[in-house]
Design an enzyme around this catalytic site. Structure first.
Site, PDB file in Angstrom:
ATOM      1  N   HIS A 256      43.573  39.078  39.540  1.00  0.00           N
ATOM      2  CA  HIS A 256      44.334  39.319  38.298  1.00  0.00           C
ATOM      3  C   HIS A 256      45.774  38.777  38.425  1.00  0.00           C
ATOM      4  O   HIS A 256      46.750  39.505  38.292  1.00  0.00           O
ATOM      5  CB  HIS A 256      44.353  40.819  37.967  1.00  0.00           C
ATOM      6  CG  HIS A 256      44.596  41.098  36.515  1.00  0.00           C
ATOM      7  ND1 HIS A 256      43.981  42.103  35.824  1.00  0.00           N
ATOM      8  CD2 HIS A 256      45.405  40.496  35.606  1.00  0.00           C
ATOM      9  CE1 HIS A 256      44.390  42.127  34.563  1.00  0.00           C
ATOM     10  NE2 HIS A 256      45.256  41.149  34.416  1.00  0.00           N
TER      11      HIS A 256
ATOM     12  N   GLU B 239      38.583  46.805  38.545  1.00  0.00           N
ATOM     13  CA  GLU B 239      39.668  46.269  39.377  1.00  0.00           C
ATOM     14  C   GLU B 239      40.322  47.428  40.112  1.00  0.00           C
ATOM     15  O   GLU B 239      40.564  48.472  39.489  1.00  0.00           O
ATOM     16  CB  GLU B 239      40.706  45.548  38.499  1.00  0.00           C
ATOM     17  CG  GLU B 239      40.144  44.293  37.834  1.00  0.00           C
ATOM     18  CD  GLU B 239      41.174  43.545  36.986  1.00  0.00           C
ATOM     19  OE1 GLU B 239      42.363  43.926  37.013  1.00  0.00           O
ATOM     20  OE2 GLU B 239      40.784  42.595  36.298  1.00  0.00           O
TER      21      GLU B 239
ATOM     22  N   ARG C  76      39.835  39.161  30.165  1.00  0.00           N
ATOM     23  CA  ARG C  76      39.446  40.511  30.582  1.00  0.00           C
ATOM     24  C   ARG C  76      38.047  40.485  31.173  1.00  0.00           C
ATOM     25  O   ARG C  76      37.154  39.787  30.658  1.00  0.00           O
ATOM     26  CB  ARG C  76      39.471  41.488  29.391  1.00  0.00           C
ATOM     27  CG  ARG C  76      40.875  41.990  29.036  1.00  0.00           C
ATOM     28  CD  ARG C  76      41.461  42.838  30.161  1.00  0.00           C
ATOM     29  NE  ARG C  76      42.827  43.309  29.942  1.00  0.00           N
ATOM     30  CZ  ARG C  76      43.938  42.713  30.390  1.00  0.00           C
ATOM     31  NH1 ARG C  76      43.871  41.575  31.057  1.00  0.00           N
ATOM     32  NH2 ARG C  76      45.107  43.263  30.182  1.00  0.00           N
TER      33      ARG C  76
END
Ligand code: NAD
Ligand code: MLT
Length: 529
Positions: A280, A261, A232
């Protein structure tokens, strides 16, 4: 029909399987934006999301029918879990399916960092041949520090060992003995920071993991350490990484996850030569997406068809053996709570639950939640369920206490509930399980045995001859059949109690007439259907 809204992009086979399941109506259009989600949420009973949808207070305030939020993946930082719990919405994730893909991505980034592959690739694409510029280092013999030794961390360890790296790990929440099969040294945080040539993190973002590496602990790091984050954003302080790279403390950084993000255009690390970034992608493989989608679909079907919440994050998940053993206590608990609060005839102020014998050895939270749910049903109606019952009780200042007596000499398996009203009235009931069905074995401290189901009359009367006969005659007169009757008395000639199971509800007038039968002191009709 249960309406299941899938608001993020989802595996098509998963969508198809859910559509085929009995009783499910699926709303899916390849991804909802925020406005569309806010508009559609009111009709959904179930919401399946990945990482794009945000389940916050604003969305939940419109989710009037929502019973479950299912996160296809591990991280639930896009879900306001306390708010879901308050509203009685269960939250589940699907944690197993993407561990291998994410571990493989971490290893890929590790290799890319060691050999500057993305940088060399870009240079080639730009028409250059910069052979000496992109010389790298070997992984063999280098020390890899793995932070977080859960599902993904463990997979990373196995792969790094196969690459002949010297792996050390840090995870304060898993006893070192449980990690012995990994055959690595389990060390403290400082040792890991001091000794690692590479560090990879595989923890959730918590107060303890946020800024796990930041400018204040740079002095501990081995010069030129290379950092990987597939967990994360924020576990490495993003603002501190640039000065760390510029001073040479950090030799390279590979990030798959970011504090914000999508990453803003002016993200400071974007232009640094030693920084590798992927959007990601850890879990973005067809294999992981399929596995996670299937796991999520199974959970959705299981929850809406059978009421089982696997991988729940705001309600304890029971293993099949515990579920089997506790089911009668859990099923009976709601009815017991309701029966007792109705018999109490007043606002519940205190609930004391004592688990005896074998039951005390299990995780009993679901049973307590069921009892509290039943007790609150009269005041909260449909609003209460087993997820929010403890929250609602707390909000209403109802005092809940639990005790366990596994060594009990009186009961091999039983649950005793004492409920007190705000007027100070107390009612006590003990129940057990017989042939996997809940069975009350004592009420008001008397040995009254009955099934907590159907329609019950709780009668208090003077212990004189003929009362049972009068009750029988009255019920016969109004054509209400008696299914069973249980009697007990406090002491001969004083007060007695009986619990009568009847086949049909008495009307209010009939109940009032029943109360007028000679020597009847009180009658309570309890509908547990
Ligand atoms: P997990 O729950 O199996 O493992 C997490 C481990 O972190 C646990 O063993 C826990 O004890 C440990 N931990 C917690 N706090 C710690 C601390 N302060 N210091 C050290 N260890 C600590 O979870 P997982 O499935 O392995 O996932 C790990 C992380 O990876 C999650 O944040 C998840 O969201 C993320 N993830 C990212 C991707 C991606 O696409 N990049 C994919 C899947 C998972
Ligand atoms: C997860 O937490 O499962 C991952 O971050 C994957 C994802 O969100 O797609």
């Amino acid at each position: 029909m249960h309406k299941i809204l899938i608001s993020d992009k989802f595996d098509p086979e998963g969508v198809a399987r859910l559509k085929e399941a009995a009783g499910m109506e699926v709303i899916y259009k390849g991804g909802h934006n925020r406005e569309e989600l806010l508009e559609s949420i009111s009709q959904a009973h179930g919401l399946i999301i990945r990482s794009s949808s945000r389940v916050d207070a604003e969305l939940l305030s419109r989710a009037t029918h929502l019973k479950a939020v299912l996160r296809a993946g591990v991280g639930v930082d896009n879900i306001d879990i306390p708010e879901c719990s308050r509203r009685g919405i269960i939250v589940m994730n699907a944690p197993g399916g993407n561990s291998v893909s994410t571990a493989e991505h971490a290893i890929s980034l590790l290799m890319a960092l060691a050999r500057n592959i993305p940088q060399a690739h870009s240079s080639m694409k730009a028409g250059k041949w910069e052979k000496s510029k992109f010389s790298g280092i070997e992984l063999t013999g280098k020390t890899l520090g793995v932070v977080g030794l859960g599902r993904i961390g463990k997979e990373v360890v196995k792969r790094a060992r196969a690459l002949k790296m010297n792996v050390i790990g840090f995870d304060p929440f898993i006893p070192a003995a449980n990690l012995s099969s990994l055959e690595i040294d389990i060390v403290e945080k400082e040792q890991l920071l001091r000794e690692s040539d590479f560090i990879t993190v595989h923890t959730p973002l918590t107060d303890a993991t946020k800024d796990f590496i930041n400018k204040n602990n740079f002095s501990l790091l081995k010069k030129g350490v290379r950092l990987v984050n597939c967990a994360r954003g924020g576990i490495y302080n993003e603002n501190d990484l640039l000065p760390g790279l510029e001073s040479g403390v950090i030799g390279g950084v590979a990030l798959d996850v970011f504090s914000t993000e999508p990453v803003p255009a002016d993200f400071p690390l974007r232009d640094h030569q030693a920084v590798i970034m992927t959007p990601h992608l850890g879990a973005s493989t067809t294999d992981a997406e399929f596995a996670v989608a299937m796991e999520t679909v199974d959970e959705t079907i299981e929850f809406f068809q059978r009421g089982i919440a696997r991988n729940s994050l705001n309600f304890p998940t029971l293993d099949p053996e515990s579920l089997d053993f506790l089911k009668p206590f859990y099923d009976g608990g709601t009815r017991i709570g309701k029966l007792m609060s109705l018999a109490l005839r007043g606002e519940v102020k205190e609930i004391q639950i004592i688990y005896y014998g074998e039951v005390a050895e299990y995780m009993t939270d679901p049973v307590s939640a069921a009892i509290i749910q039943g007790a609150l049903e009269i005041s909260c109606g449909d609003e209460v369920n087993f997820v929010n019952a403890p929250f609602l009780a707390r909000e209403r200042s109802i005092q809940i206490t639990e005790e366990k007596d596994a060594e009990s000499v009186d009961f091999s398996r039983a649950v005793r509930v004492r409920m007190t009203s705000s007027q100070g009235q107390l009612i006590q009931l003990t129940f057990t399980s017989i042939q996997k069905e809940p069975r009350v074995i004592s009420l008001f401290g008397l040995p009254l045995e009955f099934k907590p189901e159907g329609i019950l009359l709780l009668v208090e009367n003077q212990d004189v001859p003929g009362v049972v006969g009068s009750i029988g005659s009255y019920l016969g007169r109004v054509q209400v059949n008696i299914a069973s009757i249980e009697l007990a008395r406090e002491s001969a000639g004083k007060k007695a109690h009986c619990v009568i199971a009847i086949d049909e509800l008495l009307t209010a007038d009939q109940l009032a007439d029943f109360g007028k039968i000679d020597h009847i002191l009180r009658v309570e009709q309890i509908d547990l259907r």
